[in-house]
Design a protein around this motif. Structure first.
Motif, PDB file in Angstrom:
ATOM      1  N   VAL A   1       0.846  -1.212   0.000  1.00 42.55           N
ATOM      2  CA  VAL A   1       0.000   0.000   0.000  1.00 42.55           C
ATOM      3  C   VAL A   1       0.869   1.245   0.000  1.00 42.55           C
ATOM      4  CG1 VAL A   1      -1.650   1.315   1.372  1.00 42.55           C
ATOM      5  CG2 VAL A   1      -1.943  -1.161   1.084  1.00 42.55           C
ATOM      6  N   ILE A   2       1.867   1.246   0.848  1.00 41.26           N
ATOM      7  CA  ILE A   2       2.734   2.431   0.948  1.00 41.26           C
ATOM      8  C   ILE A   2       3.471   2.648  -0.375  1.00 41.26           C
ATOM      9  CG2 ILE A   2       4.802   3.370   2.070  1.00 41.26           C
ATOM     10  CD1 ILE A   2       3.741   1.998   4.663  1.00 41.26           C
ATOM     11  N   ALA A   3       3.977   1.529  -0.920  1.00 40.83           N
ATOM     12  CA  ALA A   3       4.730   1.652  -2.170  1.00 40.83           C
ATOM     13  C   ALA A   3       3.850   2.135  -3.315  1.00 40.83           C
ATOM     14  CB  ALA A   3       5.351   0.298  -2.521  1.00 40.83           C
ATOM     15  N   GLU A   4       2.587   1.739  -3.264  1.00 44.59           N
ATOM     16  CA  GLU A   4       1.683   2.169  -4.319  1.00 44.59           C
ATOM     17  C   GLU A   4       1.307   3.646  -4.172  1.00 44.59           C
ATOM     18  OE1 GLU A   4       0.854   0.619  -6.902  1.00 44.59           O
ATOM     19  OE2 GLU A   4       1.481  -1.425  -6.430  1.00 44.59           O
ATOM     20  N   LYS A   5       1.224   4.085  -2.946  1.00 42.47           N
ATOM     21  CA  LYS A   5       0.780   5.453  -2.699  1.00 42.47           C
ATOM     22  C   LYS A   5       1.905   6.470  -2.860  1.00 42.47           C
ATOM     23  CE  LYS A   5      -3.324   5.147   0.192  1.00 42.47           C
ATOM     24  NZ  LYS A   5      -4.148   6.032  -0.633  1.00 42.47           N
ATOM     25  N   PHE A   6       3.109   6.007  -2.552  1.00 40.67           N
ATOM     26  CA  PHE A   6       4.234   6.954  -2.611  1.00 40.67           C
ATOM     27  C   PHE A   6       5.246   6.480  -3.645  1.00 40.67           C
ATOM     28  CE2 PHE A   6       2.435   6.881   1.659  1.00 40.67           C
ATOM     29  CZ  PHE A   6       2.075   8.207   1.834  1.00 40.67           C
ATOM     30  N   ASP A   7       6.140   7.364  -4.037  1.00 45.95           N
ATOM     31  CA  ASP A   7       7.095   6.993  -5.075  1.00 45.95           C
ATOM     32  C   ASP A   7       8.384   6.381  -4.514  1.00 45.95           C
ATOM     33  OD1 ASP A   7       8.327   9.087  -3.906  1.00 45.95           O
ATOM     34  OD2 ASP A   7       8.391  10.352  -5.708  1.00 45.95           O
ATOM     35  N   GLY A   8       8.438   6.285  -3.229  1.00 43.71           N
ATOM     36  CA  GLY A   8       9.606   5.647  -2.643  1.00 43.71           C
ATOM     37  C   GLY A   8      10.725   6.605  -2.361  1.00 43.71           C
ATOM     38  N   ALA A   9      10.457   7.851  -2.523  1.00 40.52           N
ATOM     39  CA  ALA A   9      11.513   8.812  -2.259  1.00 40.52           C
ATOM     40  C   ALA A   9      11.688   9.006  -0.763  1.00 40.52           C
ATOM     41  CB  ALA A   9      11.162  10.144  -2.915  1.00 40.52           C
ATOM     42  N   GLY A  10      12.868   9.490  -0.395  1.00 40.09           N
ATOM     43  CA  GLY A  10      13.118   9.831   0.995  1.00 40.09           C
ATOM     44  C   GLY A  10      13.000   8.645   1.925  1.00 40.09           C
ATOM     45  N   LEU A  11      12.313   8.876   3.055  1.00 46.03           N
ATOM     46  CA  LEU A  11      12.223   7.857   4.090  1.00 46.03           C
ATOM     47  C   LEU A  11      11.330   6.675   3.700  1.00 46.03           C
ATOM     48  CD1 LEU A  11      11.989   9.893   7.417  1.00 46.03           C
ATOM     49  CD2 LEU A  11      13.819   8.352   6.693  1.00 46.03           C
ATOM     50  N   ILE A  12      10.478   6.909   2.738  1.00 43.09           N
ATOM     51  CA  ILE A  12       9.493   5.874   2.391  1.00 43.09           C
ATOM     52  C   ILE A  12      10.166   4.550   2.037  1.00 43.09           C
ATOM     53  CG2 ILE A  12       7.739   5.219   0.684  1.00 43.09           C
ATOM     54  CD1 ILE A  12       6.801   7.191   2.832  1.00 43.09           C
ATOM     55  N   LYS A  13      11.261   4.660   1.243  1.00 45.31           N
ATOM     56  CA  LYS A  13      11.902   3.417   0.820  1.00 45.31           C
ATOM     57  C   LYS A  13      12.490   2.681   2.018  1.00 45.31           C
ATOM     58  CE  LYS A  13      16.355   5.511  -0.577  1.00 45.31           C
ATOM     59  NZ  LYS A  13      15.982   6.944  -0.534  1.00 45.31           N
ATOM     60  N   HIS A  14      12.910   3.466   3.037  1.00 47.60           N
ATOM     61  CA  HIS A  14      13.431   2.797   4.232  1.00 47.60           C
ATOM     62  C   HIS A  14      12.312   2.160   5.041  1.00 47.60           C
ATOM     63  CE1 HIS A  14      17.198   4.455   3.139  1.00 47.60           C
ATOM     64  NE2 HIS A  14      16.849   5.720   3.396  1.00 47.60           N
ATOM     65  N   VAL A  15      11.177   2.874   5.067  1.00 45.57           N
ATOM     66  CA  VAL A  15      10.022   2.324   5.799  1.00 45.57           C
ATOM     67  C   VAL A  15       9.580   1.005   5.169  1.00 45.57           C
ATOM     68  CG1 VAL A  15       7.577   2.674   6.345  1.00 45.57           C
ATOM     69  CG2 VAL A  15       9.205   4.559   6.646  1.00 45.57           C
ATOM     70  N   THR A  16       9.486   0.984   3.857  1.00 46.25           N
ATOM     71  CA  THR A  16       9.056  -0.259   3.197  1.00 46.25           C
ATOM     72  C   THR A  16      10.101  -1.353   3.384  1.00 46.25           C
ATOM     73  OG1 THR A  16       9.959   0.529   1.103  1.00 46.25           O
ATOM     74  CG2 THR A  16       7.608   0.882   1.512  1.00 46.25           C
TER      75      THR A  16
END
Lengths: 156, 1073
Positions: free
Chosen positions: A65-80
Motif C-alpha cells: 500500500v505504501i509503495a503504491e501510494k508513494f514513489d519511494g523517495a526519501g524515508l518511504i523506501k526505508h520504511v518499506t
C-alpha cells in the motif's frame, strides 16, 4: 491495465507471500485440530504462530500500500524496507514456533516405531510437514519481494 | 549501474540474512529445549560435571561397579543374558530322552519362519533386544548359536525359508518387495483411543502368516519331502509382544480384514490364519510344518519362542499327528540368550526353569478372557462436554470423551481367578464341591460338553522338567502369629545321574467356608506362597528353610471388621505342600483331604486355625491399620448389582459374561472428567519456599529420610521450581537453581538400560566408569537380558538379586541413576501385549522377584522403579481405561505383585500407569496412591507417571495430590508450552502463581519434593560428591550447537554486512541525486 503494467516483481511476490501466509495459517489451524492430534491430546493452537503470521501479512500488505501510494523517495523506501524485513522475521518466527510445537510428534511418528502402521498418525504428521513447507515457501516469496521493487517508478 | 538501482539488492540481502538469523535462533531454541532427546538419540554430550579439588584420601565415589573396565562390564552383561536363559527356559516335554541331543545329532533342520527370524524381545517399547550389529557382540540368532556349537543346518530348508518374497507396506501405503526370512507378524495399534469397529477397520487383528509348504517348495523343490541327513528337526513357533497393542481372544482376533498386500494375488486383503481359533493358537500352515518335520525326521523338538502363552494341545496329544518328541519354552531370549537355549539342547546345561504362567488349551475360555476386549461406554456424549453446556470446570473448554481419555473400560469379573488360580481351583472343586458346577460345560473350552482339567490345561503353572530327577520332602511347616511368618523346611534330593537345579515351590491351600461366601471373599484352592532354588550334584541332597510372610496367605475381606475391611485368615485347616507346579501341589492337597486325585499326601502338612482371624493381618508392616480404600474400583459401587463376580461356589451361574454397553452414571462421569482437585484460596499457607540456606543436594548425600536437615533443605526450593520439576520431570530431572542437584537421566527398562547406553550420560571425567567415544564399548546398549517371564521362570531369587546388581552396574556405566523396571503387573490373560515386560500371572512370583531386584540394584546406588503401578493389563485404550474390580481382586492381584518391593524399603522409585482404577485417574486416586502406597506400605521413594501424552487425563493438580514426584513429560527445560502436549496451557490452573494461596497442595508438594530428593540422595547420582563437595556444570560443544552457532554468527555477520552496504548505497545514492 496501466496499474498492472506498472507493477514489478515485489508486488507479485508480496501478494503471493500474503496469500501463502493465509493458506499456511489455515493449514496450521486444520492441522492442529487434526483428529489424531486432538485424540492424542496435543491439539493446542499456538498464539505465537497465529499472531506472528497475521502480523507478517499486515506488514507485507502495508508495504504494498505504501509503495503504491508513494514513489519511494526519501524515508518511504526505508520504511518499506523495514516493513519487509520485519515481515520476514515474523514469518520465520511463526515457522520455528510451529516446528517447535510439532517436533516431538514428528519424532514419535516418523523416527520411532511407536505409531508404526497408524495411518492417521502418519497423515497428521505429513499434513504438518506440508504446513512447514508452506511456511518455508511463504518465507521465500517474502524474501524475494525484498530484492525487487513494487512499482516500476519506485524503489520502495 | 547507479547506487539507487542497487538498493533493492542490498535490502534483499539484509532481509535474507535476517530471516536466516531468525531461523537459526529458532533452531537453537528448539534444539536446546530438546537437548535431552538429542543427546540420547545422537550420542552427543551437552554438559559435563567438574568437581572441585578434594582430599585424595577421601573416596566420594560411594558406589562401586563389580567391573573395572568397560570390557569386563560388557562381557558380564553378555554372560548374564545367557545365564538367565539357561536357568529360565522350561523343558515341557521330553519323550524317550529326546533331549539332550547326542554328540552325533549335530545335523539339524530348522523349521518355521520363527526359526530364521527369531523373536528376541518386544516389538515396540522398552522390552526390545539391543545391539543388533554391535561389533564383536552382535545379536545371536538361533542359527548363529547352533553354528557356534558346530551344528550343521539343513541348507535346502534354510535357503527356502530365507529367500521368501516379502512385501511390506510403507508409511505412505506403497508396497516394497524384498526377499529374506519372513518375520513373525507384528501387532497393530496406536497411541490413540479406539473402539471395536475402528479396530477392525484398521486391520489390527493378527495375521499369523506362517510360510507354507508350497512357498518352500517354490524356492527349493523337494525341500519339504526330504531332509537328507538332517533328521533332527527343531521347529520354532513364534508370537510377538508389544507395548500399545494386544491380541484379541478367539476367532475375532484372527478374522483378518486387513489391507495388507497378498503376494500371491497381488491384491490387498488376505488371511493366512486358516485353522486358527485364536491368535495364540496354531494355524493349518503351522500344523503342516510340524507334520512335515515329523515325516522327515527322527526327532522333532519344538521351541516356543513367545512370552504369550500359546495354545498348543496338538504338541502333547499322544500319538497325535502333530505330537512333538520334546517341547521347550524359551520365551524371548534377547540378544545373547539363544546360546543358553543351545546349551540346554546339548546338555551342557540341565534345564531348571518352571512355567511362570499356565499353558491352557483354549485361552479364550478363561474367566478373564471374557472381558478382555475393546469395550467403550455407551454414552460418550454424556461423558464428554462438547455441546452439552458442561465445559471443563477449571479451564472452561469442551472435550469429548475420547479426548479426555474417558471412553473405554474393562471389568475384572473374574475376581482373583486369574491363571492357575482359576484352573487349579476349578479342578479341585470337581472333587471338593461338584455341586458348584465345576465340572459343567459352562466356561469349558470351545466344543466341550463338560469341564475336564486334562483337556483344558496343557502345562500348569510352575511346571518344568529336568534331565535328572528330584524328590522333595516337606519336613515341617509352622506359623508364628507374633512374627507374622510361616516357616517351611524342605529336603530336596537329586535322585538322577546328573547335576541339576530344582525349584522348591511352597504352596498353600486355605479354608474356604460359608462366611467367605457370605462376605464375597474368594480363595484359590492352591496358591504359591514362596520359593527357593537349590543346585545339587547327582545323589546329593539339601535341606532348605523358607520363611515367608503370613500375609502371603491372607485374603482381603471388604466386609471384615464391621465393614471396614481388612486381610483375614479364615477358620479351618491350612494345607501346605511342595510340587513341580501348581497342579501337582493341588493334587497333593486333595489326596491329603481324602480324594483320590493322584497326589502325594506325604508331601502335605496342615495347620489348623480355630477361629476366623480379622486382627493379625489388619495392620501393615508400617503399623498402619488396613481398611477399605478401593471401594469405588468396584462397578457395583456406582451401579447396584451391575457385576456378578465369579465365585468358586457357583461356576454355573457366575462364570463371567462380557460386560458390554455400559453407560457411565453421573457419579462416574464426575470422576471420568479427570480434574478432581480444585485449587483452594484460603490464604493460610504456612509452607516456606525459596529460602537461602546454602545447602545443595550433595550436602544431603545418604541422610535418613527423617533427618531434620531435610526441612531446611526443602525450604530452599522455590514454589515455581517444585511445580515445574514435577510437571516436567522426565526423562531428565534437570538441575534446580536452589539446590544445585546434578541433572539425572532416567533410563527405561525393564530388559536392561534401554535409553542410555554405556557412557551415554557420564559427565564426570574423574568418575572411575567414565568412558569416551574412543572406548570400543562406548555405546553398548544393555537391553540384552531375556524378557521378564524367562527371568521369573528361573524361580531363583539369587538370579533376581543378580539381575538387580547387573542393573546397578549398568547404571554406573551409563550414568543413569534410575531405571523404570521391572515390570510388576500381573499377567491377567495371555493376550496382554506387554506380557514380555511383566513377570507372571502369579502375584507372589512377581512380588518376590521385584524385592530381590530392587535390593540388588540398591547395592550399586541404582533406583529401580517397578512399573506400571497399577493395573496396566490391557494395552488398547490403556490411556484412561476404566478398570473395575473388587478390592480383593486388586489387593491380591496387581497390588500384591508390587507390594513386597514398595514395602521392603529397597525400592526407592516407581512408575505409575496410564489407566484408571474404577473411573478415577490412577495418579489421582488418594485411596490407592496415598493411603495404600504411601500409607500402608510406607513407600518413600520418587514416583513418576508414564509418558505424558494427554494433558486432559494426566492433570497436574491431581497428580501432585497423588504423591507423584515427577511427570514423564520430556521436552522443554524451561518452557512448559514447548512440550508435546503443551500442558502449560491446560495445567495453568495449577501454576505456582495459582496455587500460591493453597496450603493443601503446597503441603503435598513439599512432601513430594522430600520423596524425590531423598531418593536421589541415596543413589549413585551423588557419586563423587558429598557434603561440601558439589559440582559445577561445564557447557560442552556438540554437533548441533556447532551447527546453530555457526549459523547464527554467519547470518548475523552477513546481515550486518548487507545492512552496512545498504546504508552506504543509500548515502551514495543520495550523493548521486
Amino acid at each position: 491495465m496501466e496499474f498492472i503494467k506498472s507493477q514489478r516483481v515485489a508486488f507479485y511476490a508480496s501478494i503471493a507471500a500474503v496469500i501463502l501466509a493465509l493458506v499456511s495459517i489455515i493449514i496450521y489451524g486444520v492441522n492442529t485440530t487434526n483428529n489424531y492430534y486432538v485424540t492424542s491430546g496435543s491439539a493446542n493452537i499456538s498464539a505465537l504462530v497465529v499472531v506472528f503470521t497475521v502480523i507478517a501479512m499486515i506488514l507485507l500488505i502495508a508495504r504494498i500500500v505504501i509503495a503504491e501510494k508513494f514513489d519511494g523517495a526519501g524515508l518511504i523506501k526505508h520504511v518499506t524496507s523495514i516493513l519487509t524485513l520485519v515481515a520476514c522475521v515474523f514469518i520465520a518466527s511463526a515457522f520455528f514456533a510451529y516446528v517447535g510445537e510439532r517436533v516431538y510428534d514428528i519424532a514419535i511418528v516418523l523416527a520411532s516405531d511407536l505409531e508404526a502402521g497408524n495411518v492417521a498418525a502418519t497423515d497428521a504428521v505429513m499434513q504438518t510437514i506440508a504446513g512447514f513447507v508452506l511456511y518455508a515457501v511463504t518465507l521465500i516469496f517474502a524474501i524475494v519481494s525484498a530484492f525487487a521493487r513494487v512499482r516500476k517508478d519506485s524503489v520502495a | 549501474m547507479t547506487f539507487k538501482k542497487t538498493l533493492p539488492l542490498w535490502r534483499g540481502l539484509v532481509v535474507l540474512f535476517a530471516a536466516l538469523l531468525t531461523l537459526f535462533i529458532g533452531a537453537a531454541l528448539i534444539m536446546e529445549a530438546n537437548r535431552g532427546f538429542l543427546d540420547e538419540a545422537t550420542g552427543a554430550q551437552s554438559e559435563a560435571i567438574v568437581r572441585p579439588e578434594t582430599d585424595p584420601n577421601v573416596d566420594l565415589y560411594t558406589f562401586k561397579s563389580s567391573y573395572n573396565t568397560s570390557e569386563e562390564m560388557v562381557k558380564a552383561n553378555v554372560a548374564f543374558s545367557e545365564k538367565v536363559e539357561e536357568n529360565g527356559a522350561v523343558l515341557l516335554k521330553n519323550d524317550n530322552n529326546t533331549l539332550p541331543l547326542a554328540a552325533d545329532e549335530d545335523a539339524v533342520s530348522l523349521v518355521g519362519k520363527a526359526a530364521y527370524s527369531n523373536v528376541f524381545g518386544g516389538q515396540m517399547g522398552s522390552g526390545s533386544a539391543a545391539n543388533t550389529d554391535f561389533e564383536g557382540y552382535a545379536r545371536v540368532s538361533l542359527e548363529n548359536a547352533l553354528t557356534e556349537e558346530e551344528f550343521t543346518i539343513n541348507p535346502d530348508l534354510q535357503k527356502a525359508y530365507t529367500t521368501q518374497d516379502i512385501y511390506s507396506q510403507g508409511r505412505d501405503g506403497s508396497i516394497t518387495h524384498t526377499t529374506g526370512a519372513r518375520s513373525v507378524t507384528t501387532l497393530g495399534g496406536s497411541f490413540g483411543m479406539t473402539d471395536k469397529e475402528n479396530w477392525l477397520n484398521r486391520g489390527w487383528n493378527y495375521d499369523i502368516n506362517e510360510v507354507t509348504l508350497a512357498e518352500l517348495e517354490a524356492k527349493v523343490p523337494g525341500c519339504t519331502t526330504d531332509f537328507g541327513n538332517y533328521t533332527t528337526s527343531i521347529v520354532v513357533l513364534g508370537r510377538i509382544n508389544s507395548e500399545g497393542r494386544d491380541y484379541i481372544p478367539g476367532e475375532q482376533g484372527v478374522k483378518f480384514t486387513s489391507t495388507a498386500f497378498d503376494a500371491n494375488t497381488g491384491n490387498m486383503g488376505f488371511s493366512r490364519n486358516a485353522g486358527a481359533k485364536d491368535p495364540l493358537g496354531l494355524t493349518d500352515d503351522e500344523r503342516a510344518m510340524i507334520k512335515m518335520a515329523k515325516d522327515n525326521s527322527d526327532k522333532v523338538i519344538v521351541l516356543i519362542n513367545s512370552n504369550s502363552m500359546m495354545e498348543v494341545p496338538e504338541l502333547v496329544e499322544e500319538n497325535g499327528e502333530f505330537e512333538a518328541d520334546a517341547v521347550m519354552w524359551i520365551g524371548t531370549p534377547s540378544t545373547y540368550g539363544m546360546r543358553g537355549v543351545i546349551d540346554i539342547l546339548t546338555g551342557e546345561v540341565n534345564p531348571s526353569g518352571k512355567l511362570p504362567d499356565t499353558y491352557a488349551a483354549d485361552n479364550s475360555a478363561s474367566p478373564a478372557a471374557q472381558n478382555w476386549d475393546i469395550f467403550t461406554y455407551s454414552n460418550p456424549d454424556e461423558i464428554g462436554t462438547v455441546g452439552n453446556g458442561q465445559s471443563d470446570k477449571t479451564n472452561g473448554i469442551e472435550l469429548d470423551a475420547e479426548t479426555m481419555r474417558a471412553s473405554a473400560y474393562t471389568v475384572y469379573a473374574e475376581g482373583i481367578y486369574v491363571g492357575y488360580k482359576y484352573y487349579e481351583t476349578r479342578y479341585a472343586d470337581t472333587y471338593l464341591d461338584p455341586s458348584s458346577g465345576a465340572g459343567s460345560a459352562v466356561g469349558a473350552m470351545e466344543g466341550a460338553t463338560s469341564w475336564n482339567y486334562d483337556d483344558e490345561v496343557v502345562w500348569p503353572f510352575g511346571y518344568g522338567l529336568s534331565y535328572t530327577t528330584f524328590t522333595q520332602t516337606l519336613d515341617s511347616v509352622d506359623w508364628d502369629f507374633n512374627a507374622k511368618t510361616i516357616t517351611a523346611v524342605v529336603t530336596v534330593e537329586n535322585t538322577g545321574d546328573v547335576a541339576g537345579k530344582e525349584a522348591v515351590q511352597l504352596y498353600a491351600s486355605v479354608p474356604y467356608d460359608e462366611t467367605d461366601i457370605a462376605h464375597g471373599v474368594e480363595k484359590a484352592a492352591i496358591q504359591l506362597v514362596d520359593f527357593a532354588k537349590v543346585e545339587l550334584d547327582a545323589g546329593e541332597s539339601e535341606t532348605v528353610t523358607i520363611t515367608t510372610d503370613l500375609q502371603n496367605i491372607g485374603s482381603y475381606d471388604s466386609m471384615a471388621n464391621g465393614g471396614e475391611g481388612t486381610y483375614i485368615l479364615g477358620a479351618g485347616d491350612y494345607y501346605f505342600t511342595v510340587g513341580n507346579g501348581a497342579h501337582e501341589a493341588v493334587q497333593n492337597v486333595l489326596q491329603a483331604r481324602g480324594h483320590n486325585a493322584g497326589g502325594d499326601e506325604d508331601k502335605v502338612k496342615s495347620l489348623e486355625l480355630g477361629n476366623r482371624d480379622e486382627r493379625t493381618l489388619s495392620v501393615s508392616k508400617n503399623g498402619v491399620e488396613i481398611t477399605n480404600q478401593l471401594e469405588n474400583a468396584d462397578l457395583n459401587y456406582y451401579i447396584e448389582d451391575a457385576v456378578t463376580y465369579f465365585t468358586r461356589s457357583d461356576y454355573t451361574n457366575t462364570f463371567p459374561e462380557p460386560y458390554t454397553d455400559l453407560a457411565a452414571t453421573d457419579e462416574m462421569i464426575a470422576e471420568l472428567r479427570n480434574i478432581k482437585y480444585e485449587i483452594q484460596d484460603t490464604g493460610r499457607v504456612t509452607e516456606e519456599w525459596g529460602k537461602d540456606e546454602g545447602l545443595t543436594l550433595a550436602d544431603m548425600k545418604g541422610l535418613d529420610f527423617e533427618d531434620e536437615r531435610w526441612d531446611i533443605f526443602l525450604d530452599q526450593i522455590t514454589l515455581r521450581e517444585a511445580v515445574q520439576i514435577i510437571a516436567q520431570g522426565g526423562n531428565t530431572t534437570w538441575t534446580l537453581e536452589s539446590i544445585q542437584n546434578p541433572s539425572a537421566k532416567q533410563a527405561d527398562g525393564p530388559a536392561g538400560f534401554t535409553s542410555i547406553s554405556l557412557g551415554g550420560y557420564k559427565r564426570d571425567a574423574e568418575d572411575p566408569y567414565y568412558t569416551t567415544e574412543d572406548d570400543p564399548f562406548y555405546g553398548f546398549a544393555f537391553n540384552t537380558t531375556p524378557n521378564a517371564p524367562i527371568i521369573a521362570a528361573t524361580f531363583d531369587k539369587a538370579i533376581a538379586y543378580e539381575w538387580g546388581v547387573m542393573l546397578g552396574d549398568e547404571s554406573l556405566w551409563t550414568g543413569g541413576p534410575s531405571i523404570w523396571a521391572g515390570g510388576g503387573n500381573q499377567h491377567r490373560a495371555p493376550y496382554e501385549g506387554r506380557t514380555h515386560e511383566y513377570y507372571s500371572e502369579d502375584a507372589m512370583l512377581s512380588n518376590l522377584f521385584l524385592v530381590e531386584q530392587c535390593k540388588g540394584a540398591l547395592t550399586k546406588g541404582c533406583l529401580v522403579g517397578p512399573k506400571h503401578f497399577a493395573f496396566n493389563a490391557i494395552e488398547y485404550n490403556r490411556y484412561g481405561l476404566s478398570e473395575f474390580m473388587t478390592e480383593q481382586a486388586a489387593r491380591e492381584g496387581d497390588l500384591r505383585c508390587f507390594q513386597g518391593a514398595f514395602e521392603s524399603g529397597y525400592c526407592l522409585a516407581g512408575m505409575t500407569a496410564f489407566n484408571r482404577i474404577g473411573a478415577s485417574y490412577i495418579n489421582g486416586h488418594i485411596g490407592l496412591m496415598q493411603n495404600i502406597l504411601r500409607g500402608e506400605w510406607a513407600f518413600k521413594g520418587l514416583l513418576t507417571t508414564d509418558m505424558v501424552n494427554n494433558q486432559y487425563l494426566m492433570v497436574l493438580g491431581d497428580t501432585i495430590m497423588g504423591g507423584i514426584t515427577m511427570m514423564a513429560n520430556g521436552s522443554g527445560v524451561d518452557d512448559p508450552s514447548s512440550s508435546h502436549t503443551a500442558p502449560g496451557a491446560y495445567w495453568e490452573y495449577c501454576s505456582a502463581d495459582n496455587i500460591a494461596d493453597d496450603p493443601v497442595i503446597q503441603a503435598q508438594l513439599k512432601k513430594n519434593m522430600h520423596y524425590q530428593w531423598w531418593a536421589y540422595a541415596q543413589s549413585n547420582l551423588l557419586n563423587g560428591l558429598g557434603s561440601g563437595v558439589n559440582f559445577e556444570l561445564k557447557w560442552l560443544m556438540t554437533w548441533y550447537r556447532a551447527l546453530y552457532i555457526v549459523g547464527i554468527i554467519a547470518s548475523a555477520v552477513l546481515a550486518a554486512a548487507a545492512l552496512g552496504t545498504y546504508v552506504v548505497a543509500t548515502v551514495k545514492a543520495k550523493e548521486e541525486e
